[in-house]
Design a protein around this motif. Structure first.
Motif, PDB file in Angstrom:
ATOM      1  N   UNK A 159       0.844  -1.187   0.000  1.00 45.24           N
ATOM      2  CA  UNK A 159       0.000   0.000   0.000  1.00 45.24           C
ATOM      3  C   UNK A 159       0.883   1.241   0.000  1.00 45.24           C
ATOM      4  N   UNK A 160       0.245   2.401  -0.210  1.00 46.73           N
ATOM      5  CA  UNK A 160       1.023   3.632  -0.328  1.00 46.73           C
ATOM      6  C   UNK A 160       0.246   4.794   0.277  1.00 46.73           C
ATOM      7  N   UNK A 161       0.801   6.016   0.127  1.00 47.64           N
ATOM      8  CA  UNK A 161       0.214   7.175   0.767  1.00 47.64           C
ATOM      9  C   UNK A 161       0.342   7.032   2.269  1.00 47.64           C
ATOM     10  N   UNK A 257       2.129  14.863 -12.432  1.00 45.90           N
ATOM     11  CA  UNK A 257       3.002  15.701 -13.239  1.00 45.90           C
ATOM     12  C   UNK A 257       4.051  14.844 -13.919  1.00 45.90           C
ATOM     13  N   UNK A 258       4.940  15.488 -14.668  1.00 50.46           N
ATOM     14  CA  UNK A 258       6.030  14.808 -15.357  1.00 50.46           C
ATOM     15  C   UNK A 258       7.337  15.127 -14.646  1.00 50.46           C
ATOM     16  N   UNK A 259       8.287  14.205 -14.720  1.00 43.07           N
ATOM     17  CA  UNK A 259       9.583  14.445 -14.084  1.00 43.07           C
ATOM     18  C   UNK A 259      10.513  15.221 -15.021  1.00 43.07           C
ATOM     19  N   UNK A 260      11.763  15.327 -14.639  1.00 41.47           N
ATOM     20  CA  UNK A 260      12.721  16.127 -15.407  1.00 41.47           C
ATOM     21  C   UNK A 260      12.964  15.564 -16.796  1.00 41.47           C
ATOM     22  N   UNK A 261      12.720  14.288 -16.993  1.00 39.43           N
ATOM     23  CA  UNK A 261      12.886  13.655 -18.311  1.00 39.43           C
ATOM     24  C   UNK A 261      11.578  13.600 -19.093  1.00 39.43           C
ATOM     25  N   UNK A 262      10.585  14.349 -18.632  1.00 39.95           N
ATOM     26  CA  UNK A 262       9.267  14.392 -19.268  1.00 39.95           C
ATOM     27  C   UNK A 262       8.583  13.032 -19.251  1.00 39.95           C
ATOM     28  N   UNK A 263       8.911  12.214 -18.249  1.00 41.08           N
ATOM     29  CA  UNK A 263       8.245  10.938 -18.039  1.00 41.08           C
ATOM     30  C   UNK A 263       7.198  11.100 -16.934  1.00 41.08           C
ATOM     31  N   UNK A 264       6.187  10.231 -16.944  1.00 39.41           N
ATOM     32  CA  UNK A 264       5.152  10.286 -15.918  1.00 39.41           C
ATOM     33  C   UNK A 264       5.773  10.010 -14.550  1.00 39.41           C
ATOM     34  N   UNK A 265       5.575  10.939 -13.615  1.00 33.06           N
ATOM     35  CA  UNK A 265       6.108  10.757 -12.268  1.00 33.06           C
ATOM     36  C   UNK A 265       5.126   9.891 -11.482  1.00 33.06           C
ATOM     37  N   UNK A 267       5.835   7.615  -9.142  1.00 37.29           N
ATOM     38  CA  UNK A 267       6.132   7.671  -7.716  1.00 37.29           C
ATOM     39  C   UNK A 267       5.941   9.131  -7.330  1.00 37.29           C
ATOM     40  N   UNK A 268       4.704   9.483  -7.093  1.00 36.01           N
ATOM     41  CA  UNK A 268       4.307  10.884  -7.116  1.00 36.01           C
ATOM     42  C   UNK A 268       4.924  11.672  -5.968  1.00 36.01           C
ATOM     43  N   UNK A 269       4.921  12.982  -6.132  1.00 34.65           N
ATOM     44  CA  UNK A 269       5.439  13.860  -5.090  1.00 34.65           C
ATOM     45  C   UNK A 269       4.642  13.708  -3.797  1.00 34.65           C
ATOM     46  N   UNK A 270       3.374  13.318  -3.902  1.00 31.89           N
ATOM     47  CA  UNK A 270       2.523  13.217  -2.707  1.00 31.89           C
ATOM     48  C   UNK A 270       2.536  11.810  -2.100  1.00 31.89           C
ATOM     49  N   UNK A 271       3.578  11.025  -2.413  1.00 26.58           N
ATOM     50  CA  UNK A 271       3.791   9.714  -1.779  1.00 26.58           C
ATOM     51  C   UNK A 271       2.831   8.623  -2.230  1.00 26.58           C
ATOM     52  N   UNK A 272       2.257   8.767  -3.414  1.00 28.49           N
ATOM     53  CA  UNK A 272       1.465   7.684  -3.981  1.00 28.49           C
ATOM     54  C   UNK A 272       2.298   6.981  -5.048  1.00 28.49           C
ATOM     55  N   UNK A 637       6.659  23.643  -5.256  1.00 26.75           N
ATOM     56  CA  UNK A 637       7.289  22.349  -4.983  1.00 26.75           C
ATOM     57  C   UNK A 637       8.338  22.407  -3.870  1.00 26.75           C
ATOM     58  N   UNK A 638       9.258  23.391  -3.867  1.00 26.08           N
ATOM     59  CA  UNK A 638      10.338  23.345  -2.877  1.00 26.08           C
ATOM     60  C   UNK A 638       9.878  23.458  -1.429  1.00 26.08           C
ATOM     61  N   UNK A 639       8.653  23.923  -1.197  1.00 23.89           N
ATOM     62  CA  UNK A 639       8.220  24.181   0.165  1.00 23.89           C
ATOM     63  C   UNK A 639       7.712  22.941   0.894  1.00 23.89           C
ATOM     64  N   UNK A 640       7.495  21.843   0.177  1.00 30.76           N
ATOM     65  CA  UNK A 640       7.017  20.617   0.833  1.00 30.76           C
ATOM     66  C   UNK A 640       7.434  19.432  -0.017  1.00 30.76           C
ATOM     67  N   UNK A 641       8.105  18.475   0.595  1.00 29.42           N
ATOM     68  CA  UNK A 641       8.656  17.380  -0.198  1.00 29.42           C
ATOM     69  C   UNK A 641       7.628  16.327  -0.589  1.00 29.42           C
TER      70      UNK A 641
END
Length: 693
Positions: A159-161, A257-265, A267-272, A637-641
């Motif tokens: 599970x995640x999140x 969103x997309x990561x730096x390589x324009x791939x689907x992120x 493993x999301x920023x919000x821990x999902x 983005x920088x204000x919360x990991x």
């Protein structure tokens, strides 16, 4: 409510006594990280019945959740999360889905088994109950004559999140193909167990979510993959038809969103971790994922032997008519800010105002202060707001201060004190929009007890000291607290802080207003408290309030509520305005609502507009400039990991535009009369605004 229906469940749950999750988590705070062996159980149910005509009404509910099919057609899902002592039951007119003769009800019932912010799960209660009636006759009721089987298709234990949901790996080779449809042979299915339960049922106060298929706005073919972009954050279930060989695997990657390589992120920023694997059977395969996700982008990866025949998302949210509230103006940025806030409120209403439809899916009372008001202005529908106020009041069994997150099994540590204090404000908001005094009368005693409990820590002069009755969030994330000079956790919160005292005094004023509305002969003496507050926390030499009785530091947060509630010294107005202007939005998106309202309260509508429309990296403009389609959890983005990119607690520009810029308010409860006191900035040349009042 049910005349003949019995509670039916997976027989494995029958010998298990329900768990007291509040007690367990009191002595084992990390219990939420330990799903039981029965977690992620999907029970399939079927029952045929005869129908000869007339209006047919189906009453049903399930724990934790059900998905209903009639004659192979998906009808709805539910119920809205609820506590066992007030469990929600849906009632549906299903006449149009029936045909004369034999018909089929098929239901997928889910026991998630995770202790989280979403459901009251993990307590070893599961099952389903339903009753179908037409022309005064019971046509079908749950009992031992139904058929059941436990699905083996959901294979993941990860599970995640915040233990929010399981990775949804699905094996079509193990599927009961066509089980939702008439004609399926269920001769080898077993009878479910019948169980006497301790639920107290109530009619669901809100409608089920609506679902519909939406297609991506862009599709790109990549080697061994397909990439989809929906153009906006959406919430729903992945829906795919594919052909392939038995054992082929389709990898389903979703992201906000997309990561730096324009791939689907994924493993999301919000821990999902939106990385599901679908194992195909030979030939045609159909997938409709069970749990919902929040995302914008999807990538499917698969071997050459797989052909994707169709792809869409079965989108879902609470009924929301987008045409009711619209804004079109000469200021493109204003329109865009309004749009991302409106979009977040729409997608963030999933059987309740969730903080986000991704990492937590939880109903926070503090978030409701903003999301709930925004939703009321956008839709004029008070039903969700009313339900959620009652949900928090029903949480009294968990904590004397009331839960900060309602209708879930997670005992969220010491509850956030300022969230509970805001429930009196929620009652006032509801009354102003509806004029419903009866509801106020029912809820007020619960909120009185919560406020009285927090008032136990008053010292002789009436101020709260050494606060232990709950944590104080102050703002979130921690970096948005403007270096507030006080540790607000109950284990270390010794002393007397201005922030919670100002809100406590304001809450007593809210209570006095409720008493006046209901003609109750009670009154809190807030005048003497306000005088004492100024004596303790106000510094005439700076014209500002300090963080605590012993501090010389003046954080922005120490200076918001005295102005918001109007008990600052009048001579401090200009200094407060200068202070607000110099600080800007150094607070989080949550406290920004109160800051903007405080600017309006001291008569600086120009400053309201200036701060709301500012173009620093702490602004709604920054979200728009960086491609947001729904407002975010924090400014950037920088204000919360672990930032969530769909967080309707940031939707306060909707409220601020209506109340502070247009100056629209209900002059009489229920909008029987309207007050209009506009303060339109000079640079807003023209606009068209429509709202449902």
């Amino acid at each position: 409510m049910f005349k003949q229906a019995k509670w039916i469940c997976d027989p494995r749950f029958v010998p298990l006594a329900p768990l007291d999750l509040v007690e367990i988590q009191t002595r084992e705070p990390l219990y939420w990280q330990k799903p039981g062996q029965l977690a992620n159980t999907h029970m399939l149910l079927r029952k045929t019945f005869q129908y000869s005509g007339g209006k047919a009404v189906l009453t049903l509910t399930g724990d934790d959740y059900y998905k209903l099919f009639i004659n192979g057609r998906f009808i709805c899902e539910g119920p809205a999360p609820g506590y066992v002592h007030a469990y929600n039951v849906n009632t549906l007119d299903v006449t149009d889905y029936l045909t004369p003769g034999e018909n089929l009800i098929a239901v997928q019932v889910y026991y998630q088994g995770l202790v989280n912010r979403t459901w009251y799960s993990g307590d070893l209660r599961m099952g389903f109950i339903a009753e179908l009636e037409a022309e005064g006759k019971i046509l079908c009721a749950t009992g031992p004559d139904w058929k059941y089987r436990i699905s083996r298709c959901y294979t993941s234990r990860r599970f995640f999140g915040y233990a929010t949901q399981f990775i949804e790996d699905y094996d079509s080779r193990l599927e009961e193909h066509g089980w939702q449809c008439p004609g399926f042979d269920d001769g080898d299915w077993a009878a479910p167990a019948v169980l006497k339960t301790d639920y107290t049922f109530r009619p669901s106060p809100i409608e089920p979510t609506v679902t519909w298929d939406i297609s991506p706005v862009e599709t790109r073919t990549k080697p061994g993959a397909l990439f989809y972009d929906f153009g906006t954050e959406v919430v729903g279930h992945i829906k795919i038809t594919a052909t392939g060989r038995r054992g082929d695997v389709v990898r389903i990657l979703c992201g906000e969103d997309l990561d730096e390589q324009e791939e689907v992120r994924f493993n999301t920023l919000c821990n999902c971790v939106y990385d599901d694997r679908w194992t195909l059977d030979e030939g045609d395969n159909h997938l409709l994922q069970f749990e919902y996700k929040g995302f914008r982008y999807v990538e499917l990866r698969f071997p050459d032997s797989v052909k994707i025949q169709s792809f869409c998302v079965a989108a879902r949210h609470y009924p929301f008519d987008e045409s009711l509230c619209t804004l079109s103006s000469s200021d493109e940025v204003l329109d865009q800010i309004f749009a991302i806030c409106k979009n977040a409120v729409k997608w963030g209403n999933q059987e309740g105002y969730v903080d986000c439809p991704t990492r937590e899916k939880g109903q926070y009372s503090g978030d409701m202060t903003i999301t709930g008001q925004s939703h009321l202005y956008l839709t004029a529908d008070p039903t969700v707001f009313k339900k959620q106020v009652e949900d928090f009041c029903l949480s009294e069994f968990m904590d004397s201060t009331l839960a900060s997150i309602a209708n879930c099994s997670l005992k969220f540590g010491p509850m956030f004190a300022e969230y509970s204090l805001q429930l009196a404000f929620h009652l006032l908001v509801y009354y102003r929009h509806t004029g419903d005094k009866e509801f106020l009368s029912r809820m007020l005693p619960v909120i009185e007890r919560a406020v009285a409990y927090m008032g136990e820590e008053r010292r002789p002069d009436g101020l709260l000291q050494d606060f232990t009755h709950g944590s104080i969030l102050l703002d979130w994330p921690v970096s948005m607290r403007d270096d507030y000079d006080f540790e607000a956790h109950p284990k270390s919160g010794k002393g007397c802080m201005s922030f919670i005292n100002a809100l406590y005094i304001g809450a007593l004023d809210w209570m006095n207003e409720l008493y006046e509305i209901l003609d109750i002969p009670k009154h809190h003496d807030t005048d003497s408290l306000k005088k004492r507050f100024i004596e303790v926390f106000y510094r005439p030499e700076t014209g500002l309030f300090v963080d605590s009785e012993t501090s010389s530091h003046s954080a922005l947060h120490a200076n918001i509520f005295p102005a918001y509630f109007g008990f600052h010294p009048q001579e401090s107005r200009d200094r407060l305005a200068e202070f607000y202007q110099s600080k800007g939005l150094c607070c989080g998106v949550y406290m920004a609502f109160f800051l903007l309202k405080a600017c309006g309260a001291i008569g600086r509508k120009d400053l309201v507009w200036e701060l709301m429309m500012n173009r620093t990296d702490r602004s709604w403009y920054n979200m728009v400039a960086k491609g947001a389609t729904t407002c975010w959890e924090v400014w950037d983005y920088p204000y919360k990991n672990n930032i969530s990119l769909c967080h309707p607690w940031a939707s306060s520009p909707i409220i601020i535009f209506v109340e502070e810029i247009l100056g629209i308010s209900a002059a009489e409860p229920g909008w029987t009369a309207v007050r209009f006191d506009p303060h339109i900035p000079a640079d807003l040349k023209e606009f068209e605004f429509q709202m449902p009042i």
